[in-house]
Design an enzyme around this catalytic site. Structure first.
Site, PDB file in Angstrom:
ATOM      1  N   HIS A 123      53.153  40.747  42.362  1.00 30.82           N
ATOM      2  CA  HIS A 123      52.253  41.594  42.671  1.00 30.82           C
ATOM      3  C   HIS A 123      52.341  42.985  42.073  1.00 30.82           C
ATOM      4  O   HIS A 123      52.900  43.952  42.748  1.00 30.82           O
ATOM      5  CB  HIS A 123      52.281  41.762  44.266  1.00 30.82           C
ATOM      6  CG  HIS A 123      51.704  40.543  45.140  1.00 30.82           C
ATOM      7  ND1 HIS A 123      52.626  39.537  45.528  1.00 30.82           N
ATOM      8  CD2 HIS A 123      50.528  40.335  45.241  1.00 30.82           C
ATOM      9  CE1 HIS A 123      51.699  38.764  46.399  1.00 30.82           C
ATOM     10  NE2 HIS A 123      50.472  39.050  45.810  1.00 30.82           N
ATOM     11  N   ALA A 125      50.716  45.618  38.489  1.00 29.87           N
ATOM     12  CA  ALA A 125      49.359  45.994  37.856  1.00 29.87           C
ATOM     13  C   ALA A 125      48.836  44.786  37.057  1.00 29.87           C
ATOM     14  O   ALA A 125      47.637  44.839  36.776  1.00 29.87           O
ATOM     15  CB  ALA A 125      49.720  47.118  37.140  1.00 29.87           C
ATOM     16  N   GLN A 324      53.142  24.764  44.314  1.00 29.20           N
ATOM     17  CA  GLN A 324      52.017  25.094  43.804  1.00 29.20           C
ATOM     18  C   GLN A 324      50.814  24.013  44.080  1.00 29.20           C
ATOM     19  O   GLN A 324      49.684  24.166  44.221  1.00 29.20           O
ATOM     20  CB  GLN A 324      52.104  24.924  42.030  1.00 29.20           C
ATOM     21  CG  GLN A 324      52.668  26.203  41.676  1.00 29.20           C
ATOM     22  CD  GLN A 324      51.952  27.358  42.103  1.00 29.20           C
ATOM     23  OE1 GLN A 324      50.849  27.545  41.785  1.00 29.20           O
ATOM     24  NE2 GLN A 324      52.691  28.415  42.495  1.00 29.20           N
TER      25      GLN A 324
HETATM   26 ZN   LIG Z   1      46.300  39.752  44.895  1.00 28.19          ZN
END
Ligand SMILES: [Zn+2]
EC number: 3.1.4.53
Length: 396
Positions: A123, A125, A324
């Site tokens: 999480h 930029a 996943q």
């Molecule tokens: Zn997000």
């Protein structure tokens, strides 16, 4: 909150970060870094001409689904979010349409980019830039594009860019069980998403980016941004999926209607936020490793402080392939199947579904090579509750 601040940041940086977080609406502290002689990141114009040329070349293909955001981030010296957004605002004609000041826009985008935590494996930029690039691709879908107003496009891009701003790298259940001040502030409801939204509004107001627009319009923008960002709460996945299915079944979406367009923008942002498994394998795999690394760090923190380890956060039990496969099966596939229906099986949708199937097969082949995933935590073979874990544990 104390526990987080003490452990995720260390030393001097930790103290500064803490001050910044506590005073996130008082950004003069931030600006004063310059006055205190702390050198900011190299601005774009100081970069090697070669890198700039390559970054510029990449931007000419920003609407391609195989756009490599990791490479773009390196070429822009970690400024992928700012560079991408400036470019997209320009190409969509938003600067002209809303009479935006370029310098103010740039300043606002730097605020947003810097408020992401670069130390988060996932999480950060670059995730925001990736989601924005995907959003740009979805806004160009023929079924949607012809109806979109400049306001819709600006809202879509802004929401994508800011949707995870100041993310602490842990999920909502962690904030609740550690009595984080944000959990109290937002009464345990969409805690992170509310924070991302309110932080965005704070930065918009402080930058005065939209200060020249009529008050009713800025109020509307703030509300719509909130509704878009709040839609990314993965706990509300079923609510949105059910509504989308009903609309597609009844064929009653009227995209001339603001309300219906807003709903499809919410869906587009949700898709963009969890589109990693629909990217080409090389990039998809990198995102998977990053998100699992962030889960495992949370698990390590929980173990260290003798808290119960959250679902998907136990490195010993929850393997990357099993996490996943569960994520793809229960979250991504159902949403993207409906999105494909909405787009009338557009070339992009077909492409994404084909990557999704290929990537799932790749993880399945890796799953069988990892004996530890057969210990009962594999969502493919897991017992009751597995789907719930996939819903609550994955915080995109
Ligand atoms: Zn997000």
């Amino acid at each position: 909150f104390k526990l987080l601040s003490d452990t995720t940041h260390s030393g001097e940086i930790g103290t500064k970060k803490k001050v910044k977080r506590l005073l996130s609406f008082q950004r003069y502290f931030h600006a004063s870094r310059l006055l205190r002689g702390i050198i900011p990141q190299a601005p774009l114009h100081l970069l090697d001409e070669d890198y700039l040329g390559q970054a510029r070349h990449m931007l000419s293909k920003v609407g391609m689904w195989d756009f490599d955001i990791f490479l773009f981030d390196r070429l822009t010296n970690g400024n992928s979010l700012v560079t991408l957004l400036c470019h997209l605002f320009n190409t969509h004609g938003l600067i002209h349409h809303f009479k935006l000041d370029m310098v103010t826009l740039h300043r606002f985008l730097v605020m947003v980019q810097e408020d992401y935590h670069s130390q988060n494996p996932y999480h950060n930029a670059v995730h925001a830039a990736d989601v924005t690039q995907a959003m740009h691709c979805y806004l160009k879908e023929p079924k949607l594009a012809s109806f979109l107003t400049p306001l819709d496009i600006m809202l879509g891009l802004l929401a994508a860019a800011a949707h995870d701003v100041d993310h602490p790298g842990v999920n909502q259940p962690f904030l609740i069980k550690t009595n984080h001040h944000l959990a109290n502030l937002y009464q345990n409801m969409s805690v992170l998403e509310n924070h991302h939204w309110r932080s965005t509004i704070g930065m918009l107001r402080e930058s005065r980016l939209l200060a020249h627009l009529p008050k009713e319009m800025t109020q509307d923008i703030e509300q719509q941004l909130g509704s878009l960002i709040l839609a990314t709460d993965i706990n509300r996945q079923n609510e949105f999926l059910t509504r989308l299915k009903a609309h597609l079944h009844n064929k009653d979406l009227r995209l001339e209607d603001t309300h219906d367009r807003h709903f499809m923008l919410q869906i587009a942002l949700k898709c963009a936020d969890i589109c990693n498994p629909c990217r080409i394998w090389e990039m998809s795999k990198q995102w998977s490793e990053r998100v699992c690394e962030e889960f495992y760090r949370q698990g390590d923190l929980e173990q260290k402080f003798e808290l119960e380890i959250s679902p998907l956060c136990n490195q010993q039990k929850d393997s990357i392939p099993s996490i996943q496969i569960g994520f793809m099966t229960y979250i991504v596939e159902p949403l993207f199947r409906e999105w494909a229906r909405f787009t009338g099986n557009s070339p992009l949708s077909e492409n994404m579904l084909s990557h999704l199937a290929h990537n799932k097969a790749q993880w399945k082949s890796l799953l069988h090579k990892q004996p530890r995933s057969s210990s009962g935590s594999s969502p493919e073979h897991g017992g009751p509750g597995t789907e719930k874990e996939a819903h609550t544990g994955l915080d995109a």
